[in-house]
Design a protein around this motif. Structure first.
Motif, PDB file in Angstrom:
ATOM      1  N   THR A 210     -42.445  15.806 -16.997  1.00 49.02           N
ATOM      2  CA  THR A 210     -41.879  16.936 -15.733  1.00 49.02           C
ATOM      3  C   THR A 210     -40.520  15.997 -15.545  1.00 49.02           C
ATOM      4  O   THR A 210     -40.606  15.070 -14.984  1.00 49.02           O
ATOM      5  CB  THR A 210     -42.574  16.965 -14.780  1.00 49.02           C
ATOM      6  N   GLN A 211     -39.216  16.300 -15.692  1.00 52.79           N
ATOM      7  CA  GLN A 211     -38.169  15.839 -15.508  1.00 52.79           C
ATOM      8  C   GLN A 211     -37.432  16.477 -14.137  1.00 52.79           C
ATOM      9  O   GLN A 211     -37.342  17.706 -13.895  1.00 52.79           O
ATOM     10  CB  GLN A 211     -37.101  16.000 -16.530  1.00 52.79           C
ATOM     11  N   ASP A 212     -37.074  15.609 -13.284  1.00 57.56           N
ATOM     12  CA  ASP A 212     -36.475  15.920 -11.927  1.00 57.56           C
ATOM     13  C   ASP A 212     -34.911  16.156 -12.140  1.00 57.56           C
ATOM     14  O   ASP A 212     -34.103  15.483 -12.720  1.00 57.56           O
ATOM     15  CB  ASP A 212     -36.316  14.965 -10.954  1.00 57.56           C
ATOM     16  N   GLY A 214     -32.699  17.514 -10.344  1.00 55.98           N
ATOM     17  CA  GLY A 214     -31.889  17.430  -8.934  1.00 55.98           C
ATOM     18  C   GLY A 214     -31.704  18.673  -8.415  1.00 55.98           C
ATOM     19  O   GLY A 214     -31.913  19.842  -9.001  1.00 55.98           O
ATOM     20  N   GLY A 216     -33.360  20.281  -6.385  1.00 57.81           N
ATOM     21  CA  GLY A 216     -34.712  20.984  -5.951  1.00 57.81           C
ATOM     22  C   GLY A 216     -35.089  21.686  -7.351  1.00 57.81           C
ATOM     23  O   GLY A 216     -35.944  22.747  -7.354  1.00 57.81           O
ATOM     24  N   TRP A 217     -34.826  21.222  -8.619  1.00 56.25           N
ATOM     25  CA  TRP A 217     -34.935  21.882  -9.984  1.00 56.25           C
ATOM     26  C   TRP A 217     -35.847  21.097 -10.760  1.00 56.25           C
ATOM     27  O   TRP A 217     -35.483  19.684 -10.709  1.00 56.25           O
ATOM     28  CB  TRP A 217     -33.905  22.534 -10.537  1.00 56.25           C
ATOM     29  N   LEU A 218     -36.855  21.400 -11.637  1.00 56.62           N
ATOM     30  CA  LEU A 218     -37.413  20.681 -12.648  1.00 56.62           C
ATOM     31  C   LEU A 218     -37.410  21.193 -13.875  1.00 56.62           C
ATOM     32  O   LEU A 218     -37.362  22.428 -14.018  1.00 56.62           O
ATOM     33  CB  LEU A 218     -38.828  20.694 -12.288  1.00 56.62           C
ATOM     34  N   GLU A 232     -37.655  25.724 -17.106  1.00 58.69           N
ATOM     35  CA  GLU A 232     -36.732  25.173 -16.073  1.00 58.69           C
ATOM     36  C   GLU A 232     -37.461  26.106 -14.677  1.00 58.69           C
ATOM     37  O   GLU A 232     -37.103  27.362 -15.025  1.00 58.69           O
ATOM     38  CB  GLU A 232     -35.517  25.158 -16.117  1.00 58.69           C
ATOM     39  N   ALA A 235     -38.428  23.494  -8.020  1.00 64.78           N
ATOM     40  CA  ALA A 235     -39.673  22.543  -7.917  1.00 64.78           C
ATOM     41  C   ALA A 235     -40.886  23.391  -7.095  1.00 64.78           C
ATOM     42  O   ALA A 235     -42.006  23.109  -7.313  1.00 64.78           O
ATOM     43  CB  ALA A 235     -39.009  21.497  -7.012  1.00 64.78           C
ATOM     44  N   GLN A 238     -43.172  25.146  -9.578  1.00 67.09           N
ATOM     45  CA  GLN A 238     -44.000  23.980 -10.957  1.00 67.09           C
ATOM     46  C   GLN A 238     -45.158  24.756 -11.404  1.00 67.09           C
ATOM     47  O   GLN A 238     -45.438  24.779 -12.830  1.00 67.09           O
ATOM     48  CB  GLN A 238     -44.154  22.635 -10.521  1.00 67.09           C
TER      49      GLN A 238
END
Length: 394
Positions: A210-212, A214, A216-218, A232, A235, A238
């Motif tokens: 799981t990649q952040d 920035g 507020g999006w993952l 995508e 957050a 998820q």
């Protein structure tokens, strides 16, 4: 009708997904899916959501002023999927999918990805409100209110910009697109992001993560057999990404009857002998190295839509020889008529005549038989001659 007709409300996606899983929460047969008894039946998919926005097109050949990064080095006629708007003009202020989309009741996931063959099924018995999407040797469930569109590339800040899709979507054949060789100096702004599923062939180093992103999006990724699937989401959503990825199944034949390898496509009876057209399934294959899975996606047509496709086939023609010697690729479109009763194959490689071939006769592609079927998850960005471009580009 086609199984990717557009729906009206993006909010329907979350409601449909929650409802479908809640209704199936106690169904022990939901995962893994066992549908081998459906083999050979024609596809008749539930209406879904196209949502694929028409993009501005440009035609280009290799030029010193523009560099394109392609999956394979080629020269031909390229149609871009970029919008002709600025990167910020008209962008919505709120991110899509930010509403509560947590799924309240989940099916118990399989301990390992299923190897059941979802062959020739009617949407492979997808629960109400969901549909199957196929990529390589994987099938995964998404809300059928999701559309199809283009995921942003690293060149999202290019002069012609990137336009945020209105609703959550599944990426259209990312293997057949190119990006400009530029590096955007800033992360893509939140106002341009939209919930979506994309994919690529898995690398040996790929792992679940799981990649952040920035703001507020993952990006939630799962490696399933030969594919790396990525959803995508904001957050706060998820769980939605996790639930979608948990439905992924490993297949040898996709839910609409397409073999996952071009080498497994077999021809049938002459199309000219087909008495009635009940269904047409378009299977697109990507030019990936080796002989592994290369199915880029599938879409089914029934009723009048299926009949219109075959009606645009025309009379058989005599094939001409290729203009130059080259090595054929695995870049093809296959049309399965009535569950494989007849099969038409159209190569995009430029090494073979750009004609549909059913093993008995050859036919020129038309707008009805090519552009008309490259919809939903299917997309062809590169055409090696003008005849294909004229017949196939949307």
């Amino acid at each position: 009708m086609t199984d990717h007709d557009r729906a009206d409300s993006p909010d329907r996606a979350e409601r449909a997904f929650r409802r479908a899983f809640r209704e199936r929460a106690d169904d022990r047969d939901f995962a893994p899916i066992q549908l081998t008894d459906l083999e050979g039946k024609p596809s008749a998919d539930e209406p879904g959501a196209l949502g694929a926005r028409r993009r501005g097109a440009w035609v280009g050949v290799a030029a010193a002023s523009v560099a394109l990064v392609l999956a394979v080095p080629v020269i031909g006629i390229w149609f871009s999927n970029r919008d002709t708007i600025s990167a910020t003009a008209g962008a919505p202020a709120a991110a899509g999918g930010a509403q509560d989309s947590r799924i309240e009741s989940l099916p118990e996931p399989a301990a390992q990805p299923s190897t059941a063959t979802l062959s020739g099924a009617t949407e492979a018995e997808a629960p109400a409100g969901l549909r199957w999407e196929s990529m390589l040797d994987v099938a995964v469930l998404v809300p059928d209110a999701w559309g199809h569109d283009f995921a942003p590339g690293p060149d999202w800040c290019a002069a012609d910009g990137y336009q945020r899709p209105d609703a959550p979507f599944v990426d259209r054949n990312p293997s057949a697109r190119a990006t400009m060789a530029i590096a955007c100096p800033e992360p893509m702004p939140d106002a341009l992001r939209q919930t979506h599923l994309t994919w690529r062939p898995a690398a040996t180093t790929d792992v679940d993560r799981t990649q952040d992103l920035g703001d507020g999006w993952l990006a939630v990724s799962r490696r399933v057999s030969s594919a790396l699937l990525t959803v995508e989401v904001p957050a706060t959503d998820q769980q939605l990404a996790d639930d979608i990825l948990a439905t992924a199944q490993v297949v040898e034949v996709d839910p609409r009857g397409c073999p996952v390898r071009l080498g497994d496509v077999t021809l049938g009876a002459p199309v000219a002998q087909t008495m009635a057209t009940d269904s047409v399934v378009a299977c697109q294959y990507a030019d990936l190295p080796g002989d592994g899975p290369n199915l880029a996606g599938s879409v089914a047509f029934t009723g009048a839509d299926a009949q219109a496709i075959l009606g645009g086939l025309g009379e058989p023609v005599t094939a001409s020889e290729p203009p130059q010697a080259c090595t054929p690729t695995r870049d093809e479109l296959a049309l399965r008529i009535n569950g494989g009763e007849a099969v038409l194959r159209l190569p995009f490689d430029g090494c073979r005549p750009p004609l549909f071939d059913d093993g008995h006769a050859r036919y020129r592609p038309s707008r009805a038989t090519c552009a008309g079927v490259l919809t939903g998850p299917l997309w062809q960005g590169l055409y090696r001659n003008e005849e294909l471009a004229s017949a196939c580009h949307p």
